[in-house]
Design an enzyme around this catalytic site. Structure first.
Site, PDB file in Angstrom:
ATOM      1  N   SER A 181      18.161  12.831  -6.809  1.00  0.00           N
ATOM      2  CA  SER A 181      18.371  11.404  -6.121  1.00  0.00           C
ATOM      3  C   SER A 181      19.532  11.348  -5.109  1.00  0.00           C
ATOM      4  CB  SER A 181      18.867  10.368  -7.375  1.00  0.00           C
ATOM      5  OG  SER A 181      19.139   9.130  -6.554  1.00  0.00           O
ATOM      6  N   SER A 182      19.182  10.835  -4.034  1.00  0.00           N
ATOM      7  CA  SER A 182      19.795  10.849  -2.806  1.00  0.00           C
ATOM      8  C   SER A 182      20.972   9.722  -3.118  1.00  0.00           C
ATOM      9  CB  SER A 182      19.218  10.477  -1.512  1.00  0.00           C
ATOM     10  OG  SER A 182      18.513   9.327  -1.444  1.00  0.00           O
ATOM     11  N   ASN A 222      20.829  18.829  -7.260  1.00  0.00           N
ATOM     12  CA  ASN A 222      19.904  18.166  -6.193  1.00  0.00           C
ATOM     13  C   ASN A 222      19.940  19.444  -5.328  1.00  0.00           C
ATOM     14  OD1 ASN A 222      19.129  15.485  -5.561  1.00  0.00           O
ATOM     15  ND2 ASN A 222      20.118  16.134  -3.523  1.00  0.00           N
ATOM     16  N   ARG A 262      13.254  10.763   0.776  1.00  0.00           N
ATOM     17  CA  ARG A 262      14.207  10.849   2.211  1.00  0.00           C
ATOM     18  C   ARG A 262      14.386  12.208   2.482  1.00  0.00           C
ATOM     19  NH1 ARG A 262      15.371   6.696  -1.108  1.00  0.00           N
ATOM     20  NH2 ARG A 262      15.342   4.541  -0.061  1.00  0.00           N
ATOM     21  N   VAL A 296       8.777   6.018 -10.681  1.00  0.00           N
ATOM     22  CA  VAL A 296       7.880   4.845 -11.351  1.00  0.00           C
ATOM     23  C   VAL A 296       6.441   5.571 -11.821  1.00  0.00           C
ATOM     24  CG1 VAL A 296       8.714   2.825 -10.027  1.00  0.00           C
ATOM     25  CG2 VAL A 296       6.986   4.479  -9.014  1.00  0.00           C
ATOM     26  N   ASP A 297       6.720   6.819 -11.998  1.00  0.00           N
ATOM     27  CA  ASP A 297       5.536   7.714 -12.128  1.00  0.00           C
ATOM     28  C   ASP A 297       5.342   7.906 -13.708  1.00  0.00           C
ATOM     29  OD1 ASP A 297       7.468  10.287 -10.774  1.00  0.00           O
ATOM     30  OD2 ASP A 297       7.591   9.534 -12.617  1.00  0.00           O
ATOM     31  N   CYS A 305      -1.360  -9.481 -11.961  1.00  0.00           N
ATOM     32  CA  CYS A 305      -1.848 -10.537 -10.851  1.00  0.00           C
ATOM     33  C   CYS A 305      -0.485 -10.938 -10.155  1.00  0.00           C
ATOM     34  CB  CYS A 305      -2.597 -11.461 -11.364  1.00  0.00           C
ATOM     35  SG  CYS A 305      -2.728 -12.902 -10.075  1.00  0.00           S
ATOM     36  N   HIS A 361      13.201   0.827 -11.681  1.00  0.00           N
ATOM     37  CA  HIS A 361      12.209   0.164 -10.497  1.00  0.00           C
ATOM     38  C   HIS A 361      10.855   0.196 -11.218  1.00  0.00           C
ATOM     39  CE1 HIS A 361      15.233   2.211  -7.431  1.00  0.00           C
ATOM     40  NE2 HIS A 361      15.647   0.885  -7.948  1.00  0.00           N
ATOM     41  N   CYS A 378      -0.925 -15.189 -10.908  1.00  0.00           N
ATOM     42  CA  CYS A 378      -0.764 -15.839 -12.147  1.00  0.00           C
ATOM     43  C   CYS A 378       0.019 -14.699 -13.170  1.00  0.00           C
ATOM     44  CB  CYS A 378      -2.151 -16.324 -12.553  1.00  0.00           C
ATOM     45  SG  CYS A 378      -3.308 -14.774 -13.326  1.00  0.00           S
TER      46      CYS A 378
HETATM   47  P1  NAD Z   1      14.839  -0.837  -2.475  1.00  0.00           P
HETATM   48  O1  NAD Z   1      15.869  -0.122  -1.235  1.00  0.00           O
HETATM   49  O2  NAD Z   1      14.350  -1.797  -2.323  1.00  0.00           O
HETATM   50  O3  NAD Z   1      15.751  -0.437  -3.825  1.00  0.00           O
HETATM   51  C1  NAD Z   1      15.005  -0.603  -4.945  1.00  0.00           C
HETATM   52  C2  NAD Z   1      15.393  -2.082  -5.245  1.00  0.00           C
HETATM   53  O4  NAD Z   1      16.719  -2.508  -5.582  1.00  0.00           O
HETATM   54  C3  NAD Z   1      14.698  -3.112  -4.104  1.00  0.00           C
HETATM   55  O5  NAD Z   1      14.030  -3.877  -4.557  1.00  0.00           O
HETATM   56  C4  NAD Z   1      16.254  -3.957  -3.998  1.00  0.00           C
HETATM   57  O6  NAD Z   1      15.884  -5.235  -3.918  1.00  0.00           O
HETATM   58  C5  NAD Z   1      16.882  -3.865  -5.286  1.00  0.00           C
HETATM   59  N1  NAD Z   1      18.341  -4.035  -5.234  1.00  0.00           N
HETATM   60  C6  NAD Z   1      19.100  -3.579  -4.195  1.00  0.00           C
HETATM   61  N2  NAD Z   1      20.340  -4.370  -4.607  1.00  0.00           N
HETATM   62  C7  NAD Z   1      20.165  -4.969  -5.564  1.00  0.00           C
HETATM   63  C8  NAD Z   1      21.397  -5.739  -6.430  1.00  0.00           C
HETATM   64  N3  NAD Z   1      22.446  -5.889  -6.050  1.00  0.00           N
HETATM   65  N4  NAD Z   1      20.775  -6.359  -7.604  1.00  0.00           N
HETATM   66  C9  NAD Z   1      19.294  -5.979  -8.055  1.00  0.00           C
HETATM   67  N5  NAD Z   1      18.605  -5.415  -7.147  1.00  0.00           N
HETATM   68  C10 NAD Z   1      19.014  -4.854  -6.093  1.00  0.00           C
HETATM   69  O7  NAD Z   1      13.974   0.813  -2.553  1.00  0.00           O
HETATM   70  P2  NAD Z   1      12.449   0.853  -1.685  1.00  0.00           P
HETATM   71  O8  NAD Z   1      12.767   1.694  -0.712  1.00  0.00           O
HETATM   72  O9  NAD Z   1      12.167  -0.517  -1.471  1.00  0.00           O
HETATM   73  O10 NAD Z   1      11.476   1.292  -2.905  1.00  0.00           O
HETATM   74  C11 NAD Z   1      10.286   0.691  -2.713  1.00  0.00           C
HETATM   75  C12 NAD Z   1       9.381   1.268  -3.977  1.00  0.00           C
HETATM   76  O11 NAD Z   1       9.040   2.606  -4.202  1.00  0.00           O
HETATM   77  C13 NAD Z   1      10.225   0.899  -5.224  1.00  0.00           C
HETATM   78  O12 NAD Z   1       9.559  -0.176  -5.820  1.00  0.00           O
HETATM   79  C14 NAD Z   1      10.067   2.119  -6.177  1.00  0.00           C
HETATM   80  O13 NAD Z   1       9.883   1.547  -7.491  1.00  0.00           O
HETATM   81  C15 NAD Z   1       9.055   2.959  -5.620  1.00  0.00           C
HETATM   82  N6  NAD Z   1       9.292   4.206  -5.685  1.00  0.00           N
HETATM   83  C16 NAD Z   1       9.038   5.202  -6.650  1.00  0.00           C
HETATM   84  C17 NAD Z   1       9.315   6.369  -6.767  1.00  0.00           C
HETATM   85  C18 NAD Z   1       8.396   7.490  -7.875  1.00  0.00           C
HETATM   86  O14 NAD Z   1       7.902   6.924  -8.847  1.00  0.00           O
HETATM   87  N7  NAD Z   1       8.802   8.857  -7.640  1.00  0.00           N
HETATM   88  C19 NAD Z   1       9.959   7.082  -5.906  1.00  0.00           C
HETATM   89  C20 NAD Z   1      10.709   6.063  -5.029  1.00  0.00           C
HETATM   90  C21 NAD Z   1      10.414   4.851  -4.960  1.00  0.00           C
HETATM   91  N1  APR Z   2      15.160  19.461  -7.004  1.00  0.00           N
HETATM   92  C1  APR Z   2      16.469  19.017  -6.906  1.00  0.00           C
HETATM   93  N2  APR Z   2      16.429  18.042  -5.892  1.00  0.00           N
HETATM   94  C2  APR Z   2      15.463  17.504  -5.295  1.00  0.00           C
HETATM   95  C3  APR Z   2      14.016  18.175  -5.060  1.00  0.00           C
HETATM   96  C4  APR Z   2      14.068  19.237  -6.399  1.00  0.00           C
HETATM   97  N3  APR Z   2      12.939  19.764  -6.716  1.00  0.00           N
HETATM   98  N4  APR Z   2      13.277  17.685  -4.463  1.00  0.00           N
HETATM   99  C5  APR Z   2      13.798  16.736  -3.804  1.00  0.00           C
HETATM  100  N5  APR Z   2      15.220  16.892  -4.011  1.00  0.00           N
HETATM  101  C6  APR Z   2      16.274  15.942  -3.738  1.00  0.00           C
HETATM  102  C7  APR Z   2      16.327  15.426  -2.123  1.00  0.00           C
HETATM  103  O1  APR Z   2      16.819  16.512  -1.548  1.00  0.00           O
HETATM  104  C8  APR Z   2      16.992  14.075  -1.965  1.00  0.00           C
HETATM  105  O2  APR Z   2      18.367  14.207  -1.964  1.00  0.00           O
HETATM  106  O3  APR Z   2      16.283  14.664  -4.332  1.00  0.00           O
HETATM  107  C9  APR Z   2      16.372  13.637  -3.664  1.00  0.00           C
HETATM  108  C10 APR Z   2      15.448  12.541  -3.635  1.00  0.00           C
HETATM  109  O4  APR Z   2      16.055  11.281  -2.986  1.00  0.00           O
HETATM  110  P1  APR Z   2      15.029  10.210  -2.275  1.00  0.00           P
HETATM  111  O5  APR Z   2      13.902  10.780  -1.946  1.00  0.00           O
HETATM  112  O6  APR Z   2      16.016   9.239  -1.723  1.00  0.00           O
HETATM  113  O7  APR Z   2      14.568   9.629  -3.750  1.00  0.00           O
HETATM  114  P2  APR Z   2      15.518   8.585  -4.561  1.00  0.00           P
HETATM  115  O8  APR Z   2      16.976   8.792  -4.603  1.00  0.00           O
HETATM  116  O9  APR Z   2      14.852   8.475  -6.010  1.00  0.00           O
HETATM  117  O10 APR Z   2      15.353   7.174  -3.949  1.00  0.00           O
HETATM  118  C11 APR Z   2      15.665   5.975  -4.631  1.00  0.00           C
HETATM  119  O11 APR Z   2      14.564   4.706  -3.087  1.00  0.00           O
HETATM  120  O12 APR Z   2      12.581   4.265  -1.969  1.00  0.00           O
HETATM  121  C12 APR Z   2      13.460   3.861  -3.032  1.00  0.00           C
HETATM  122  O13 APR Z   2      12.940   2.531  -4.832  1.00  0.00           O
HETATM  123  C13 APR Z   2      13.039   3.841  -4.321  1.00  0.00           C
HETATM  124  O14 APR Z   2      13.407   4.675  -6.138  1.00  0.00           O
HETATM  125  C14 APR Z   2      13.261   4.961  -4.899  1.00  0.00           C
HETATM  126  C15 APR Z   2      14.773   4.856  -4.470  1.00  0.00           C
END
Ligand code: NAD
Ligand code: APR
Length: 242
Positions: free
Chosen positions: A186-187, A208, A36, A103-104, A127, A119, A130
């Site tokens: 995290s946002s 952040n 984001r 998820v990395d 699969c 996540h 199955c």
């Molecule tokens: P999202 O909005 O779907 O939130 C993550 C999950 O939380 C969703 O599947 C949602 O159904 C679940 N959730 C929401 N409310 C819930 C509740 N009350 N109880 C249980 N579960 C609930 O996130 P997204 O934008 O769909 O993310 C898509 C994919 O991207 C995710 O699978 C995430 O693992 C992946 N991802 C990876 C990274 C990384 O590795 N750096 C970062 C961000 C996202």
């Molecule tokens: N140092 C500190 N903060 C950082 C850095 C950094 N190097 N790079 C980015 N950020 C901040 C950004 O400004 C942002 O506020 O980290 C935050 C990342 O927020 P998101 O992109 O929303 O990622 P996240 O909070 O992990 O999203 C949660 O959303 O798409 C789904 O399931 C998916 O796990 C993911 C979930």
């Protein structure tokens, strides 16, 4: 902001159960886009077209292309110094657990052992029809399941899927025991993951590189890059610990 870094260092040294909670911002310094912020994934592609059960079932080529791209990133990107410092802090028993939305798999690659992946993980492939276990190579080359010819998928949480309930329960227990929670990169916009940090009865710190709507709910907010801030906190702890 040295004063804040030293305060965080003090709190880590004082606390008996510190839990770190990370989001995609923890991996951007490794070269993996977050979601984001301006160069985030969700500014390039609509999550609803690739990150949903519907996409898996009805747009498999788009789903497979998006997650193959993400897996490709993991071939070239590596955990950065911030990940390594968190592993060192666990070694020194200064943090008890890492709860991550990522998820990395970088926290484990860097050496953390007590990691909760809310996540799931891109690293495991199975699969979707199955459940038979498969591998990244088969998924990236769009191979069908060897048992039922179904579509392969990574073991991550998509829109509409529930979080792994056992991981959720265990992560909740860590938070309940915590007297310090440090949120990094995290946002806090995705439920229910974003509820966890606020369930601690202890202190809450957020690291952040931009302010979020929830920042005023924290006892300490440190703005900047996770890697640099963790390096400064680590340096302080090593000096004081001497
Ligand atoms: P999202 O909005 O779907 O939130 C993550 C999950 O939380 C969703 O599947 C949602 O159904 C679940 N959730 C929401 N409310 C819930 C509740 N009350 N109880 C249980 N579960 C609930 O996130 P997204 O934008 O769909 O993310 C898509 C994919 O991207 C995710 O699978 C995430 O693992 C992946 N991802 C990876 C990274 C990384 O590795 N750096 C970062 C961000 C996202
Ligand atoms: N140092 C500190 N903060 C950082 C850095 C950094 N190097 N790079 C980015 N950020 C901040 C950004 O400004 C942002 O506020 O980290 C935050 C990342 O927020 P998101 O992109 O929303 O990622 P996240 O909070 O992990 O999203 C949660 O959303 O798409 C789904 O399931 C998916 O796990 C993911 C979930």
């Amino acid at each position: 902001d040295l004063e804040k870094v030293e305060r965080l260092g003090e709190w880590i040294l004082e606390s008996t159960h510190t839990v770190v909670f990370t989001g995609a911002g923890m991996s951007t310094e490794s070269g993996i886009p977050d979601f984001r912020s301006k160069e985030g994934w969700w500014n390039k592609i609509d999550p609803m077209t690739v990150s949903t059960i519907d996409a898996l079932e009805n747009e498999y080529d788009l789903f497979q292309a998006f997650y193959s791209l993400r897996l490709g990133d993991l071939k070239t990107c590596r955990p950065h110094k911030g990940h390594t410092i968190l592993a060192d802090l666990e070694q020194q028993k200064l943090i008890s657990a890492v709860i991550t939305q990522n998820v990395d798999g970088f926290h484990q690659n860097a050496g953390n052992e007590n990691v909760y992946e809310l996540h799931g993980s891109l690293r495991s492939i199975f699969c979707s029809k199955c459940g038979h276990a498969s591998n990244e190579d088969a998924f990236v080359h769009t191979k069908p399941c060897i048992k039922c010819k179904g579509h392969l998928r990574p073991d991550i949480i998509l829109f509409g899927e529930l979080l792994p309930q056992e991981v959720w329960g265990d992560a909740m227990k860590e938070i309940e025991q915590s007297d310090l929670v440090i949120v990094i990169g995290s946002s806090l916009q995705v439920a229910p993951a974003n509820e966890l940090p606020f369930l601690t009865s202890g202190r809450k710190v957020v690291i952040n590189n931009e302010s979020t709507l929830l920042h005023n709910q924290f006892d300490l907010q440190i703005e900047g890059n996770a890697g640099d801030i963790l390096q400064n906190v680590h340096k302080y702890i090593l000096e004081v610990g001497k």
